[in-house]
Design a protein around this motif. Structure first.
Motif, PDB file in Angstrom:
ATOM      1  N   UNK A  46       7.124  15.778 -18.020  1.00  0.00           N
ATOM      2  CA  UNK A  46       5.934  14.837 -17.957  1.00  0.00           C
ATOM      3  C   UNK A  46       6.172  13.551 -18.818  1.00  0.00           C
TER       4      UNK A  46
ATOM      5  N   UNK B  28       2.722  -3.814  -9.966  1.00  0.00           N
ATOM      6  CA  UNK B  28       1.099  -4.330  -9.847  1.00  0.00           C
ATOM      7  C   UNK B  28       0.920  -5.963 -10.633  1.00  0.00           C
ATOM      8  N   UNK B  29       2.331  -5.324 -11.494  1.00  0.00           N
ATOM      9  CA  UNK B  29       2.135  -7.003 -12.547  1.00  0.00           C
ATOM     10  C   UNK B  29       3.162  -8.175 -11.774  1.00  0.00           C
TER      11      UNK B  29
ATOM     12  N   UNK C 263       7.785  15.122 -11.965  1.00  0.00           N
ATOM     13  CA  UNK C 263       6.579  15.619 -12.875  1.00  0.00           C
ATOM     14  C   UNK C 263       6.388  17.245 -12.573  1.00  0.00           C
TER      15      UNK C 263
ATOM     16  N   UNK D 262       6.277  10.052 -17.304  1.00  0.00           N
ATOM     17  CA  UNK D 262       5.268   9.340 -17.172  1.00  0.00           C
ATOM     18  C   UNK D 262       6.208   7.337 -17.254  1.00  0.00           C
TER      19      UNK D 262
ATOM     20  N   UNK E  29       3.732   6.839  -6.788  1.00  0.00           N
ATOM     21  CA  UNK E  29       3.069   8.125  -7.067  1.00  0.00           C
ATOM     22  C   UNK E  29       3.333   9.234  -6.605  1.00  0.00           C
TER      23      UNK E  29
ATOM     24  N   UNK F 242       3.019   1.997  -3.554  1.00  0.00           N
ATOM     25  CA  UNK F 242       1.464   2.378  -4.570  1.00  0.00           C
ATOM     26  C   UNK F 242       1.588   3.561  -4.305  1.00  0.00           C
TER      27      UNK F 242
ATOM     28  N   UNK G 166       6.141   9.682  -8.783  1.00  0.00           N
ATOM     29  CA  UNK G 166       5.374  10.522  -9.978  1.00  0.00           C
ATOM     30  C   UNK G 166       4.818  11.903 -10.040  1.00  0.00           C
TER      31      UNK G 166
ATOM     32  N   UNK H 138       1.252  -1.316   0.137  1.00  0.00           N
ATOM     33  CA  UNK H 138       0.351   0.214   0.187  1.00  0.00           C
ATOM     34  C   UNK H 138       0.661   1.056   0.004  1.00  0.00           C
TER      35      UNK H 138
ATOM     36  N   UNK I  47       4.895   1.472 -11.485  1.00  0.00           N
ATOM     37  CA  UNK I  47       3.507   1.142 -11.673  1.00  0.00           C
ATOM     38  C   UNK I  47       3.216  -0.337 -12.117  1.00  0.00           C
ATOM     39  N   UNK I  48       3.806  -0.093 -13.339  1.00  0.00           N
ATOM     40  CA  UNK I  48       4.183  -1.882 -14.055  1.00  0.00           C
ATOM     41  C   UNK I  48       4.564  -3.137 -13.293  1.00  0.00           C
TER      42      UNK I  48
END
Lengths: 485, 495
Positions: free
Chosen positions: B160, B175-176, B152, B164, B145, B141, B148, B138, B171-172
Motif C-alpha cells: 500500500x 495534474x500539476x 497495491x 501510495x 490509476x 490518468x 496504482x 485521459x 498523479x501529482x
C-alpha cells in the motif's frame, strides 16, 4: 404535451421552481405526521424538476432570459444554476423520507422547514430585485437553521450547530444589508434587476458595497475563510441539513456573488478592487480549505473543507474577470453542487458519524455509496472523464488567457491538494478492509439511490459531454461581462 | 476489417479481457485460457493495425467531444502503432507467465490482477494511439490509476505504501505539470492534435518553449527521470506479474513513448527554441543512465535492481528525444521496443526463480542457472540486450544514440553533443556492471544444494514465456532495418 404548452411551462418555470418547495407547508399545518407533508414536498419538487428537464433545458439561454420580468425570472446565471438546484432539491427531498420519518420529532415541521429553505435558496437565484433576493436569502438561511435544530433534536451538538448558524447568518445578513445600502446609494442601481448593466460607474462606495455583499454571500456559501459554521453543521447537524446547505446553498449564494462581481468589475472604477477582493478570498479559500481538508478525519467535515477550497477555486477563476473566466466559474459552481451531492449523499448512507474507520471498505459494503463518494472524489481531483476535469481545464485555460499565471498556479495547487485528501478517501473506500460491519438500512439505501445514481451519472455524463452546460455558462459570462475580454 | 475497425478492436480487446476476467473468475483453467486468448487477439489486432499504418493514410476515430475544441479521439501513426504492437506481442508471453505465477503462488485474487493488467494494457494503448494531447492525458490518468491498483495488489502495508507513493508522484506530476502544459499548449496554438513535425513552431517564444518542454518532461513522470523517479523505489513490495506490467510493459514504456510522441508531434521544429531545457534534460538523462545503473548495482533485491535498471534504460529514450534529430528519434523508438522485450524477459525470469526457490536476493542467484537452465539462459539474453551487447536488439538504440550525439548540430556545424555520446557509452559499462556479473554468476556458479521450494522447479507456464521472450529479443535484431523503414515518416520529420 404540445410545444405551445411547453413554452408556457418554460415561462412559468421560475415561479414553479421557486414555489414548489413550499408545498409541504400547508400539509404540515394540517397534519403533524410527516407523511403528507413529505409526499407533497416530493411531488411538487419532482414536478418542478420535470418542468426544468422537459421545458426549460431544451430552450436556448437567450430565449429563457427574455422572460425575466416577474418576481422570479431566469437571469443569465440562473439559467445554469437554477435547473441544477431544482433537480438537487427534488432528489434530496425524495431521499429525506427514509431517515427523517423514523423517530423524528415533528417531522411535518421539518419538511416544511426544508421546503422553506429550498424555496429561499432557489428563490434567491431567480429573484428579480434586491429586496426579494435579500428576503429569499434570509428565508433560506433561517429555515436551514430550523432544519438543523429539528433534525438533530435529540442531539445537543445539532442545536449548537444551529446556534452557530444563527450567529453566522446574523453576521452575513448585516454585511449584506450594509453592502446593499452602500451599493444602492453610490451606484443608484439595483444589482439584481434585469436592467443592471456593467460599465455603470459605481464609485468607491459602490465597490465597497459590492465587496460586503460578496463577503456575506461567501459566509452563506461556506467559502473559506468565512466557513466557520460548515464543518460542525455538515458533521453534526443532520444529514438533511448537510445536503441542503452543501449542495444548494453554495450554488445559490456564489451565483449571486458572480452577478455582483460582474457589476463591480464591469465598472471602470471597480474592476481592480473587485479582482483583489475576489482573488484574495479565493486564494485564502483554496489554501485554508485544502489544509483543513487534508487534516480532516471525518468524511462530512472533509466535504465541508473541500467545498470551501472548491468555492475558492471558483472565486480565483472569477478574478480574471473575462467572459471565459466567468463561464468557468459558473461551471465550477455546478461541479461543486454535484460533488457535494455525491460525497454527502454517500456519507448519508453511513450509520452514525462518517469517521475514517466507518469509510473503510465502504466500496464493498455499500457499492452505490462507495461509487458516489468515489465519483465525487475523482471529480474533486479533476480526474479525466469526470466533470471536474473539464471544469479544471476551463479554469486554468481562462486564467492563462488572461495572463493570470498565479491563478492557474492556485488551480493546480488545489488539484494537487485534492489528490492528497480525496485520494486518501479513495484508498479507504476500496483498499482497506472494513473495520466496521455496518450495512446501511434498506429503506435508507432505497431512498438515497435516485440521488446517488443521478449524481454519479452527472459526474460521468458531464465529463463526456459538458457542451450544453458550457454554452449556457458562456452565455452567462457574455451577458454579465459585456465588453470584457 | 477496415482500418478504423482495427483501431477500435485494438482499443477494446483489452477492455473485453478485463471484463472476462471479472465475469468468469472460475474455474482457473477457463479464466487463464480466456485471458491468454484475449491477449493473443490484442496482439493480432495491434499487429494488423501496425501493418495498416504502414500502408499510409489516416486511421482515426473520434470517441466523444466533451467540450468544443476538445476531442476524445484515437489515431494510428507509426510510432504509437509500433510500440503498441511490440508490447502487445510480448504481452502474450506475460499472460502465460502470469497464469503460471498466480497458480504457483496461490494468489488470493488472480482474476482481479488479470483484469487490472488488461485495463493497464487498454490505457497504455490509448496513450500511444491518442490523436491529441487531451486523449493522451485521459488515458495516461487511467494508466496511473491502474498502475496504482497493480502496485497495491498484495494489499499489505508495504504494498500500500509503494502504491501510495506511485500514485502521489505520478498523479501529482500529471495534474500539476502535465495538465498545465497541455492547457498552455492549447492556449498558445489553439490545437492539441498531434502532427508529424509538430505544431508549436513559431507559436512560442524561447522562454515559453523551454518552460513548456520542462513541464512535459517532468509531467510524464512515468519515465522516472529524476527528480520524478521515486515512484519506482517500492518495487520490492510489488508482485512479480504486476511489477513486470508496470516496469516492462505498460507504465514506463508508455511514459517514454508519450514523451517521444510529444517531442516529435507537438514540438517538432519548436525543439530548436527549447535548446536550453533540452540540453539540461539531456544532461540529466545521460547522467541518469549512468548513475541509475550504478544504484541498481547497489541493490540486492532483484526487483529493486530491475526497477533501477528501468530508470537507466528509459532515460536513454528521454535522451534520444532531447537530442531532437532523426537518429535520436529512431534511437528512442527502438530503445522502447528493445527495452520492453529484454526487461520483460528479466522480470519473468526473476519471477520464475522466485516461484521455484523463493529467492529474491541477487546474491542468492549464484548457480541457479544450473538448476534452471532455460530460465537463466533467457535471463542472460535479456541482460545482454539491456546492457547493449551487439548484435542483440538493445545494442542498436544505444549505438544510434551515440551516433545522434556525435552528429554535428545543423545550426552550428559542431559536434556540440559529443559529451552526451560519451556519457551514453559510459552508461553501457555501468549497465554491464549491474546485470552482467549477475547473469554470469547465475550460469557459471556452483549449483545450490539446498532444496527448492518447488522440488519440480518452475512449471512450463513459467519457463516457456521466458524462453519465448528471450527468443523475441534475439529475433528483434532481424527487424531493425524494417523498423527503420516503418518509422520513416517520423524520422524524416524529426530531421
Amino acid at each position: 404535451m404540445m410545444p405551445g404548452a411547453l413554452h408556457e411551462a418554460a415561462i412559468a418555470a421560475p415561479a414553479i421552481m421557486a414555489l414548489a418547495p413550499l408545498a409541504a407547508l400547508p400539509f404540515a399545518l394540517i397534519w403533524p405526521r410527516g407523511g403528507p407533508a413529505w409526499s407533497a414536498l416530493v411531488v411538487a419538487t419532482l414536478c418542478a424538476a420535470l418542468v426544468v428537464a422537459f421545458a426549460v433545458t431544451p430552450l436556448a439561454p437567450q430565449t429563457l432570459s427574455q422572460h425575466a420580468d416577474g418576481a422570479w425570472g431566469f437571469s443569465p446565471t440562473a439559467i445554469v444554476a437554477a435547473p441544477i438546484a431544482g433537480v438537487a432539491v427534488a432528489l434530496i427531498a425524495l431521499a429525506s423520507g427514509a431517515w427523517a420519518q423514523s423517530g423524528q420529532r415533528a417531522p411535518a415541521i421539518l419538511y416544511a422547514a426544508f421546503g422553506a429553505s429550498a424555496h429561499g435558496w432557489i428563490g434567491a437565484l431567480l429573484a428579480s430585485d434586491l429586496t426579494l433576493t435579500f428576503a429569499h436569502l434570509q428565508t433560506g438561511w433561517f429555515a436551514a437553521c430550523a432544519v438543523c435544530a429539528l433534525h438533530g433534536a435529540r442531539d445537543r451538538a445539532a442545536l449548537s450547530s444551529a446556534l452557530r448558524m444563527l450567529q453566522f447568518g446574523a453576521l452575513a445578513a448585516a454585511l449584506f444589508a450594509l453592502g446593499a445600502a452602500l451599493f444602492m446609494r453610490s451606484a443608484a442601481l439595483d444589482p439584481f434587476s434585469a436592467d443592471a448593466a456593467v460599465q455603470t460607474p459605481i464609485g468607491r462606495g459602490g465597490a465597497a458595497g459590492a465587496a460586503l455583499m460578496i463577503l456575506a454571500l461567501c459566509v452563506y456559501a461556506g467559502a473559506a475563510p468565512l466557513h466557520g459554521w460548515t464543518a460542525s453543521v455538515y458533521a453534526r447537524g443532520g444529514r438533511l441539513t448537510g445536503l441542503l446547505l452543501g449542495v444548494v446553498a453554495p450554488l445559490s449564494a456564489l451565483t449571486l456573488a458572480i452577478r455582483i462581481f460582474a457589476l463591480g468589475a464591469g465598472a471602470p472604477d471597480g474592476r481592480l478592487i473587485m479582482q483583489i477582493i475576489v482573488g484574495g478570498l479565493g486564494v485564502a479559500g483554496v489554501v485554508w480549505g485544502s489544509i483543513q481538508a487534508i487534516g480532516a478525519r471525518d468524511l462530512r467535515r472533509l466535504a465541508a473543507y473541500a467545498a470551501a477550497a472548491q468555492a475558492g477555486c471558483a472565486l480565483v477563476g472569477l478574478a480574471a474577470g473575462s467572459v471565459a473566466a466567468t463561464a468557468a466559474a459558473m461551471l465550477q459552481l455546478a461541479n461543486l453542487a454535484i460533488v457535494a451531492l455525491c460525497i454527502l449523499g454517500g456519507a448519508a448512507m453511513i450509520e452514525g458519524r462518517a469517521t475514517a474507520v466507518a469509510v473503510e471498505g465502504l466500496g464493498r459494503r455499500a457499492p452505490l455509496a462507495g461509487a458516489a463518494i468515489a465519483a465525487g472524489a475523482l471529480s474533486l481531483i479533476g480526474a479525466p472523464l469526470t466533470f471536474g476535469f473539464l471544469v479544471r481545464w476551463r479554469l486554468i485555460e481562462s486564467a492563462l488567457q488572461s495572463g493570470l499565471w498565479w491563478a492557474a498556479g492556485v488551480q493546480i495547487a488545489a488539484s494537487l491538494a485534492a489528490v492528497l485528501y480525496a485520494g486518501r478517501v479513495l484508498e479507504r473506500l476500496y483498499l482497506r478492509q472494513a473495520q466496521s460491519q455496518l450495512i446501511p438500512r434498506t429503506a435508507r439505501r432505497m431512498a438515497l439511490t435516485p440521488a446517488l445514481a443521478a449524481a454519479i451519472a452527472a459526474v460521468i455524463w458531464l465529463g463526456l459531454d459538458a457542451d450544453p452546460v458550457w454554452r449556457a455558462a458562456r452565455f452567462a459570462g457574455a451577458s454579465l461581462m459585456d465588453g470584457a475580454p | 476489417m477496415t482500418a478504423e475497425a482495427l483501431l477500435f478492436a485494438t482499443m477494446l480487446t483489452p477492455l473485453a479481457r478485463a471484463a472476462a476476467a471479472v465475469i468468469a473468475p472460475r474455474p482457473p483453467g477457463l479464466r487463464d485460457l480466456i485471458n491468454i486468448v484475449f491477449a493473443m487477439a490484442h496482439a493480432l489486432f495491434a499487429t494488423l493495425l501496425a501493418f495498416a499504418t504502414a500502408q499510409g493514410g489516416v486511421i482515426a476515430a473520434s470517441l466523444a467531444q466533451p467540450m468544443q475544441g476538445v476531442d476524445l479521439a484515437l489515431s494510428a501513426e507509426p510510432l504509437g502503432a509500433l510500440i503498441v504492437a511490440a508490447v502487445a506481442i510480448i504481452a502474450v508471453a506475460h499472460a502465460f507467465h502470469m497464469a503460471g505465477f498466480l497458480r504457483a503462488t496461490h494468489d488470493a485474487a488472480p482474476a482481479r490482477l488479470q483484469a487490472i493488467v488488461a485495463l493497464s494494457s487498454m490505457a497504455s494503448t490509448g496513450v500511444l494511439l491518442a490523436d491529441n494531447l487531451f486523449t493522451l492525458y485521459v488515458f495516461y490518468q487511467a494508466l496511473i490509476l491502474s498502475a496504482f491498483a497493480l502496485a497495491s495488489h498484495y494489499g499489505d502495508a508495504s504494498a500500500r505504501a509503494a502504491a501510495r507513493r506511485l500514485l502521489a508522484i505520478l498523479l501529482a506530476a500529471s495534474a500539476g505539470l502535465l495538465l498545465p502544459a497541455i492547457v498552455w499548449t492549447y492556449g498558445a496554438a489553439g490545437a492539441l492534435r498531434f502532427e508529424l513535425g509538430g505544431f508549436l513552431a513559431d507559436r512560442l517564444g524561447p522562454v515559453s518553449a523551454n518552460i513548456l518542454l520542462t513541464l512535459y518532461v517532468l509531467g510524464f513522470a512515468a519515465t522516472a527521470l529524476p527528480p520524478m523517479h521515486r515512484w519506482v523505489s517500492g518495487a520490492n513490495a510489488i508482485s512479480f506479474p504486476a511489477a513486470s506490467a508496470i516496469f516492462a510493459l505498460y507504465v514506463a514504456p508508455t511514459g517514454a513513448g508519450a514523451l517521444l510522441k510529444t517531442t516529435l508531434s507537438v514540438f517538432g521544429d519548436a525543439m530548436a527554441d527549447a535548446q536550453i531545457a533540452a540540453r539540461a534534460i539531456l544532461a540529466i538523462a545521460c547522467a541518469t543512465m549512468f548513475i541509475a545503473a550504478l544504484v541498481a548495482l547497489s541493490k540486492q533485491d532483484i526487483r529493486e535492481r530491475l526497477a533501477y535498471t528501468t530508470i537507466a534504460q528509459i532515460a536513454a529514450v528521454t535522451a534520444g528525444a532531447m537530442v531532437a534529430n532523426a537518429a535520436g528519434a529512431f534511437a528512442g523508438a527502438l530503445q522502447i521496443v528493445a527495452f520492453a522485450c529484454a526487461s520483460l524477459t528479466l522480470w519473468m525470469a526473476a519471477g520464475s526463480a522466485y516461484v521455484a526457490t523463493s529467492r529474491v536476493d541477487a546474491r542468492d542467484y549464484e548457480g541457479l542457472g544450473r538448476r534452471m537452465p532455460w530460465t537463466f539462459a533467457g535471463f542472460a539474453l535479456g541482460a545482454a540486450s539491456l546492457i547493449g551487447l551487439p548484435p542483440l536488439a538493445g545494442a542498436w538504440p544505444k549505438l544510434w544514440l551515440i551516433t545522434a550525439g556525435a552528429e554535428p548540430v545543423e545550426t552550428t556545424g559542431q559536434q556540440d553533443l559529443i559529451w552526451a555520446a560519451a556519457i551514453a557509452a559510459a552508461a553501457g559499462i555501468a549497465a554491464f556492471a549491474s546485470l552482467g556479473p549477475l547473469a554470469l554468476r547465475a550460469l557459471t556458479g556452483a549449483a545450490p544444494r539446498d532444496p527448492f521450494r518447488r522440488p519440480d522447479g518452475a512449471s512450463i507456464f513459467l519457463v516457456a514465456p521466458v524462453t519465448i521472450a528471450a527468443a523475441l529479443t534475439i529475433a528483434l535484431v532481424l527487424f531493425v532495418d524494417r523498423l527503420a523503414v516503418f518509422l520513416l515518416p517520423i524520422w524524416s520529420n524529426a530531421s
